[in-house]
Design a protein around this motif. Structure first.
Motif, short mmCIF file in Angstrom:
data_model
loop_
_atom_site.label_atom_id
_atom_site.label_comp_id
_atom_site.label_asym_id
_atom_site.label_seq_id
_atom_site.Cartn_x
_atom_site.Cartn_y
_atom_site.Cartn_z
N UNK A 100 0.59 -1.17 0.06
CA UNK A 100 0.01 0.13 -0.15
C UNK A 100 0.89 1.33 -0.05
N UNK A 101 0.24 2.31 -0.50
CA UNK A 101 1.11 3.58 -0.50
C UNK A 101 -0.05 4.73 -0.19
N UNK A 163 -8.25 -4.95 -26.26
CA UNK A 163 -9.33 -4.41 -26.20
C UNK A 163 -10.01 -4.92 -24.68
N UNK A 164 -9.78 -5.91 -24.05
CA UNK A 164 -10.09 -6.24 -22.86
C UNK A 164 -9.79 -5.44 -21.72
N UNK A 165 -10.27 -5.45 -20.28
CA UNK A 165 -9.60 -4.83 -19.48
C UNK A 165 -9.39 -5.78 -18.42
N UNK A 166 -8.54 -5.52 -17.45
CA UNK A 166 -8.15 -6.36 -16.26
C UNK A 166 -8.12 -5.33 -14.97
N UNK A 167 -8.20 -5.89 -13.80
CA UNK A 167 -8.10 -5.10 -12.56
C UNK A 167 -6.74 -4.67 -12.41
N UNK A 168 -6.55 -3.52 -11.99
CA UNK A 168 -5.25 -2.96 -11.80
C UNK A 168 -5.15 -2.86 -10.15
N UNK A 169 -4.66 -1.75 -9.60
CA UNK A 169 -4.45 -1.40 -8.48
C UNK A 169 -6.08 -1.02 -7.69
N UNK A 192 -5.33 5.99 0.01
CA UNK A 192 -4.25 5.20 -0.35
C UNK A 192 -4.56 4.17 -1.63
N UNK A 193 -3.48 3.51 -2.20
CA UNK A 193 -3.71 2.63 -3.12
C UNK A 193 -3.00 1.37 -2.66
N UNK A 194 -3.61 0.09 -3.19
CA UNK A 194 -3.24 -1.26 -2.94
C UNK A 194 -3.04 -1.72 -4.26
N UNK A 195 -1.84 -2.51 -4.10
CA UNK A 195 -1.83 -3.25 -5.39
C UNK A 195 -2.52 -4.29 -5.79
N UNK A 327 3.66 4.87 4.13
CA UNK A 327 3.83 3.88 2.88
C UNK A 327 5.08 3.14 2.97
N UNK A 328 5.41 2.44 1.88
CA UNK A 328 6.64 1.57 1.76
C UNK A 328 7.58 2.54 1.38
#
Length: 329
Positions: A100-101, A163-169, A192-195, A327-328
Motif C-alpha cells: 500500500x501507498x 481491447x479487454x480490461x483487467x483489474x489493476x490497483x 491510499x492505493x493497494x496493489x 507507505x513503503x
C-alpha cells in the motif's frame, strides 16, 4: 550512445526533508542506475540478437529478473539502503500480500503527528514530498468525484491491447483508507492505493514484455523512425503503465523498473530517455489515459552522450528525521 544520470531525475517522493545536502546525496543514486543501465543495455543487445522474433519477450523477462537481483545486491550496500526496509524486503515477491501507498495533505512532512483515534494529522513542516503527496491526493479525489462519487473504494481498470480490461490497483479514501492503517476514524484528505492480485499483475507484466518485444521486432526489421512514431511511443508508454500496475517485489521495484525502461528505450529507439520523476506515483493514482497524457508531456528524449558514467562514491547516510510516511517509501 551512453546512458547518464540525466535519465533518472530524483523522485520528489523521497525528498522528505528540506535539506539540499540530503537531496544531493539522494541524487547520487541516479549514477548507480545509469551505470547499471549501460551494462544491461549491452547484455540486452546480445540476448535479443540471438533470439527469434517470437522469443524476444523472454529477453525482457531476463532483464527484469537480472535488475531485481541487482537491486537486491545494491540493498546490501550503504548507498542502496532505504529507511524502514530490511534487505530481504528487496527479494520478497508481493504474491497476494498487499503493498500500500498513502497520499494526501500533511503526509511525508517533517514533524507532523498522526492521531488515529481522532482521525487527525497535525503540525509538521512542508517538504517537497509532502507537497507532492497533497497534489496526488487531490488527483485521487478528482477520480472518485468522476468515477465513484458515492464510494470509498475505486477499482482501477487497465485496458489490454486486445481491447479487454483487467483489474489493476485499488484506490481508497475515507473510512476504507483509514481501516487499512488501523485507524479508528477517517482522516480528512487521506487516501491510499493497494496493489492488485498476483494473477492480474502477472498478466500486466507479460503484456508489457510482449509490447517491448514487438517494438524491438520493428527495430530489427529496419525501422529507424520509431522514436518519432506516435504509435510506437504509445506502445512504450503502455508498457510503462503495465509494469507499474503489475509490480512483483515488495521493495526496490521502482528503481528496478526505471532502470529497465531506460535500458529498453535506449535499445528500441536508439535514444536515451529522461523519465518523469513521478512516473511511479502517477501510475499508482492516475487512470491509464491520464497516465499516458502525463508521460507524453513530461517524458523527453535526451541528446546522445559519449562520456562514460562513473558512479559517485556514496557518502555515509545522514540520520533522517521522522516523518509521517505511512507507505513503503
Amino acid at each position: 550512445m551512453i546512458i547518464t544520470a540525466a535519465s533518472f531525475p530524483t523522485p520528489t517522493r523521497i525528498k522528505r526533508t528540506n535539506n539540499p545536502a540530503e537531496w544531493d546525496q539522494q541524487a547520487r543514486f541516479a549514477d548507480l542506475q545509469a551505470a547499471q543501465a549501460n551494462q544491461s543495455l549491452a547484455e540486452l543487445g546480445r540476448t535479443l540478437d540471438n533470439l527469434e522474433p517470437a522469443m524476444r519477450p523472454m529477453a525482457f523477462v531476463k532483464l527484469y529478473n537480472e535488475l531485481a537481483e541487482w537491486r537486491f545486491q545494491l540493498a546490501q550496500r550503504t548507498e542502496g539502503q532505504r529507511p524502514n526496509s530490511e534487505v530481504e524486503h528487496f527479494h520478497r515477491p508481493i504474491a497476494d500480500d498487499t503493498i500500500r501507498d498513502s497520499f494526501g495533505r500533511g503526509l511525508l512532512s517533517e514533524g507532523s503527528q498522526m492521531y488515529p483515534e481522532r482521525g487527525e494529522l497535525v503540525g509538521g513542516t512542508e517538504t517537497p514530498a509532502s507537497l507532492q503527496s497533497a497534489r496526488l491526493g487531490e488527483l485521487i479525489e478528482s477520480r472518485f468525484a468522476s468515477e465513484a462519487p458515492a464510494f470509498e473504494v475505486l477499482q482501477n481498470r487497465v485496458a489490454l491491447p486486445d481491447g479487454s480490461t483487467i483489474a489493476g490497483n485499488t484506490l481508497l479514501r475515507g473510512g476504507a483508507a483509514a481501516s487499512e492503517y488501523g485507524m479508528t476514524q477517517p482522516v480528512d484528505g487521506f487516501y491510499c492505493t493497494l496493489t492488485g492480485l498476483e494473477r492480474d499483475r502477472l498478466v500486466l507484466q507479460r503484456e508489457a514484455f510482449v509490447l517491448l518485444a514487438g517494438l524491438e521486432n520493428q527495430r530489427a526489421s529496419g525501422r529507424i523512425d520509431l522514436v518519432n512514431d506516435p504509435d510506437a511511443q504509445l506502445a512504450f508508454t503502455t508498457a510503462e503503465y503495465y509494469l507499474y500496475q503489475g509490480p512483483h517485489y515488495a521493495r526496490g521495484g521502482d528503481a528496478m523498473i526505471r532502470t529497465l525502461l531506460v535500458t529498453a528505450h535506449a535499445r528500441i529507439f536508439d535514444a536515451p530517455v529522461k523519465l518523469p520523476e513521478d512516473i511511479d506515483v502517477i501510475a499508482y493514482v492516475a487512470g491509464q489515459r491520464a497516465f499516458n497524457d502525463h508521460v507524453a508531456a513530461h517524458q523527453s528524449i535526451l541528446p546522445p552522450n559519449t562520456t562514460p558514467t562513473i558512479p559517485h562514491q556514496a557518502a555515509a547516510p545522514r540520520p533522517q528525521r521522522r516523518s509521517t510516511g505511512l507507505d513503503r517509501g
